[in-house]
Scaffold this motif. Structure first.
Motif, PDB file in Angstrom:
ATOM      1  N   TRP A  38       0.968  -1.234   0.102  1.00 39.53           N
ATOM      2  CA  TRP A  38       0.122  -0.243  -0.306  1.00 39.53           C
ATOM      3  C   TRP A  38       0.837   1.246  -0.229  1.00 39.53           C
ATOM      4  CZ3 TRP A  38      -0.008   3.395   4.474  1.00 39.53           C
ATOM      5  CH2 TRP A  38      -1.055   4.635   3.828  1.00 39.53           C
ATOM      6  N   TYR A  39       1.784   1.011   0.804  1.00 45.26           N
ATOM      7  CA  TYR A  39       2.744   2.739   1.253  1.00 45.26           C
ATOM      8  C   TYR A  39       3.406   3.099  -0.612  1.00 45.26           C
ATOM      9  CZ  TYR A  39       6.133   5.823   2.962  1.00 45.26           C
ATOM     10  OH  TYR A  39       6.209   7.158   3.130  1.00 45.26           O
ATOM     11  N   PRO A  40       3.717   2.686  -1.186  1.00 46.14           N
ATOM     12  CA  PRO A  40       4.279   3.492  -2.719  1.00 46.14           C
ATOM     13  C   PRO A  40       3.577   4.289  -3.331  1.00 46.14           C
ATOM     14  CG  PRO A  40       5.978   1.144  -2.182  1.00 46.14           C
ATOM     15  CD  PRO A  40       4.243   0.993  -1.254  1.00 46.14           C
ATOM     16  N   ILE A  41       2.331   3.268  -3.143  1.00 45.06           N
ATOM     17  CA  ILE A  41       1.638   4.059  -3.757  1.00 45.06           C
ATOM     18  C   ILE A  41       0.492   5.594  -3.407  1.00 45.06           C
ATOM     19  CG2 ILE A  41      -1.304   3.202  -4.899  1.00 45.06           C
ATOM     20  CD1 ILE A  41      -0.571   0.382  -5.069  1.00 45.06           C
ATOM     21  N   ALA A  42       0.298   5.018  -2.161  1.00 46.16           N
ATOM     22  CA  ALA A  42       0.260   6.443  -1.555  1.00 46.16           C
ATOM     23  C   ALA A  42       1.079   7.015  -1.458  1.00 46.16           C
ATOM     24  CB  ALA A  42      -0.567   5.908   0.084  1.00 46.16           C
ATOM     25  N   TYR A  43       2.306   6.469  -1.196  1.00 45.55           N
ATOM     26  CA  TYR A  43       3.649   8.113  -1.263  1.00 45.55           C
ATOM     27  C   TYR A  43       3.300   8.347  -3.003  1.00 45.55           C
ATOM     28  CZ  TYR A  43       8.190   9.885  -0.399  1.00 45.55           C
ATOM     29  OH  TYR A  43       9.505  10.912  -0.318  1.00 45.55           O
ATOM     30  N   ARG A  44       3.155   7.862  -3.359  1.00 47.92           N
ATOM     31  CA  ARG A  44       3.520   8.296  -5.123  1.00 47.92           C
ATOM     32  C   ARG A  44       1.891   9.281  -5.307  1.00 47.92           C
ATOM     33  NH1 ARG A  44       1.741   3.948  -9.751  1.00 47.92           N
ATOM     34  NH2 ARG A  44       3.689   2.610  -8.040  1.00 47.92           N
ATOM     35  N   MET A  45       1.363   8.914  -4.938  1.00 49.67           N
ATOM     36  CA  MET A  45      -0.060   9.993  -5.127  1.00 49.67           C
ATOM     37  C   MET A  45       0.339  11.280  -4.649  1.00 49.67           C
ATOM     38  SD  MET A  45      -3.459   7.282  -4.610  1.00 49.67           S
ATOM     39  CE  MET A  45      -4.484   8.146  -4.204  1.00 49.67           C
ATOM     40  N   ARG A  46       0.791  11.121  -2.411  1.00 46.24           N
ATOM     41  CA  ARG A  46       0.773  11.795  -2.118  1.00 46.24           C
ATOM     42  C   ARG A  46       2.398  12.997  -3.065  1.00 46.24           C
ATOM     43  NH1 ARG A  46       0.230  12.875   3.172  1.00 46.24           N
ATOM     44  NH2 ARG A  46      -1.406  11.589   2.144  1.00 46.24           N
ATOM     45  N   HIS A  47       3.607  12.150  -3.471  1.00 50.57           N
ATOM     46  CA  HIS A  47       4.575  13.175  -3.705  1.00 50.57           C
ATOM     47  C   HIS A  47       5.120  12.883  -5.310  1.00 50.57           C
ATOM     48  CE1 HIS A  47       5.626  14.060   0.437  1.00 50.57           C
ATOM     49  NE2 HIS A  47       5.256  12.461   0.739  1.00 50.57           N
ATOM     50  N   GLY A  48       4.204  12.119  -5.982  1.00 49.50           N
ATOM     51  CA  GLY A  48       4.666  12.045  -8.008  1.00 49.50           C
ATOM     52  C   GLY A  48       5.170  12.994  -8.312  1.00 49.50           C
ATOM     53  N   ARG A  49       4.239  14.176  -8.170  1.00 49.44           N
ATOM     54  CA  ARG A  49       4.219  15.084  -9.089  1.00 49.44           C
ATOM     55  C   ARG A  49       5.326  16.714  -8.359  1.00 49.44           C
ATOM     56  NH1 ARG A  49      -1.310  17.330 -12.320  1.00 49.44           N
ATOM     57  NH2 ARG A  49      -2.018  14.910 -12.856  1.00 49.44           N
ATOM     58  N   GLU A  50       5.841  15.877  -7.579  1.00 49.13           N
ATOM     59  CA  GLU A  50       7.350  16.805  -7.743  1.00 49.13           C
ATOM     60  C   GLU A  50       8.831  16.216  -8.198  1.00 49.13           C
ATOM     61  OE1 GLU A  50       7.666  15.827  -3.021  1.00 49.13           O
ATOM     62  OE2 GLU A  50       5.802  16.923  -2.567  1.00 49.13           O
ATOM     63  N   PRO A  51       9.393  17.018  -8.826  1.00 50.87           N
ATOM     64  CA  PRO A  51      10.176  17.364  -9.452  1.00 50.87           C
ATOM     65  C   PRO A  51      11.436  16.465  -8.550  1.00 50.87           C
ATOM     66  CG  PRO A  51       9.609  19.522  -8.813  1.00 50.87           C
ATOM     67  CD  PRO A  51       8.636  18.972  -8.165  1.00 50.87           C
ATOM     68  N   SER A  52      11.128  16.838  -7.556  1.00 48.96           N
ATOM     69  CA  SER A  52      12.389  15.256  -6.776  1.00 48.96           C
ATOM     70  C   SER A  52      11.884  13.372  -6.340  1.00 48.96           C
ATOM     71  CB  SER A  52      13.160  16.737  -5.870  1.00 48.96           C
ATOM     72  OG  SER A  52      11.307  15.995  -4.773  1.00 48.96           O
ATOM     73  N   TYR A  53      10.141  13.309  -7.101  1.00 48.18           N
ATOM     74  CA  TYR A  53      10.199  12.189  -6.455  1.00 48.18           C
ATOM     75  C   TYR A  53      11.054  10.902  -6.715  1.00 48.18           C
ATOM     76  CZ  TYR A  53       7.367   7.961  -6.363  1.00 48.18           C
ATOM     77  OH  TYR A  53       6.376   7.176  -5.968  1.00 48.18           O
ATOM     78  N   GLU A  92      10.876   6.810  -5.628  1.00 46.81           N
ATOM     79  CA  GLU A  92      10.150   5.378  -4.911  1.00 46.81           C
ATOM     80  C   GLU A  92      10.871   5.221  -4.100  1.00 46.81           C
ATOM     81  OE1 GLU A  92       7.359   2.920  -6.029  1.00 46.81           O
ATOM     82  OE2 GLU A  92       6.894   4.780  -8.037  1.00 46.81           O
ATOM     83  N   PRO A  93       9.994   4.657  -2.779  1.00 47.72           N
ATOM     84  CA  PRO A  93      10.788   4.591  -1.476  1.00 47.72           C
ATOM     85  C   PRO A  93      11.585   2.511  -1.754  1.00 47.72           C
ATOM     86  CG  PRO A  93       8.357   4.762  -1.374  1.00 47.72           C
ATOM     87  CD  PRO A  93       8.650   4.932  -2.873  1.00 47.72           C
ATOM     88  N   SER A  94      12.672   3.135  -1.012  1.00 46.47           N
ATOM     89  CA  SER A  94      13.159   2.107  -0.996  1.00 46.47           C
ATOM     90  C   SER A  94      12.937   0.884   0.391  1.00 46.47           C
ATOM     91  CB  SER A  94      14.921   2.212  -0.488  1.00 46.47           C
ATOM     92  OG  SER A  94      14.610   3.100   0.565  1.00 46.47           O
ATOM     93  N   GLY A  95      13.453  -0.579  -0.258  1.00 47.87           N
ATOM     94  CA  GLY A  95      12.847  -0.898   0.970  1.00 47.87           C
ATOM     95  C   GLY A  95      12.514  -0.648   2.516  1.00 47.87           C
ATOM     96  N   GLN A  96      13.996   0.589   3.300  1.00 45.77           N
ATOM     97  CA  GLN A  96      14.239   0.790   4.045  1.00 45.77           C
ATOM     98  C   GLN A  96      13.719   1.892   4.523  1.00 45.77           C
ATOM     99  OE1 GLN A  96      16.377  -0.281   6.863  1.00 45.77           O
ATOM    100  NE2 GLN A  96      16.426   1.417   7.562  1.00 45.77           N
ATOM    101  N   GLN A  97      12.776   2.935   3.859  1.00 45.56           N
ATOM    102  CA  GLN A  97      11.818   3.526   3.438  1.00 45.56           C
ATOM    103  C   GLN A  97      10.921   3.178   3.802  1.00 45.56           C
ATOM    104  OE1 GLN A  97      13.029   5.954   0.074  1.00 45.56           O
ATOM    105  NE2 GLN A  97      13.559   7.493   0.631  1.00 45.56           N
TER     106      GLN A  97
END
Length: 119
Positions: A81-96, A98-103
């Motif tokens: 779930w988290y990578p999808i929710a994170y992409r929805m929140r931050h995906g349009r930011e230029p510095s986006y 994908e979160p790593s396994g550690q993150q």
């Protein structure tokens, strides 16, 4: 408005935080007489607002929102779930990135601690 699909406009509106929605709507109405109905000016105003990060309203990260909603997730479910929710929140930011396994693991720990805070 002919250049932009009405459904694209509506979907982008749904994902804007309240401050961006207010700026977009106000600019749209003020420029309604333009050839595109004010959509271009409204989009440009929101982009300018996004470039000034300090004036944006605070919205918690996905793990804190899930904890506040008291949604229980096991680690495997959270990791999906988290990578999808994170992409929805931050995906349009230029510095986006994908979160790593550690993150994701660290976010799951924050989520677990947050469940205790909102219990």
């Amino acid at each position: 408005m002919a250049d932009k699909d009405i459904y694209e406009v509506l979907v982008s509106w749904q994902f804007m935080p309240p401050m961006e929605q207010s700026v977009w709507a106000t600019t749209y109405v003020l420029h309604a007489e333009e050839s595109d109905g004010g959509v271009g000016a409204a989009d440009a105003a929101v982009l300018r607002l996004r470039s000034v990060n300090m004036t944006r309203s605070f919205r918690p990260e996905p793990e804190y929102e899930a904890a506040r909603a008291n949604l229980h997730m096991e680690a495997e479910e959270f990791a999906g779930w988290y990578p999808i929710a994170y992409r929805m929140r931050h995906g349009r930011e230029p510095s986006y990135r994908e979160p790593s396994g550690q993150q994701i693991s660290e976010a799951y720990e924050r989520y677990g601690r947050g469940l205790c805070d909102y219990y």
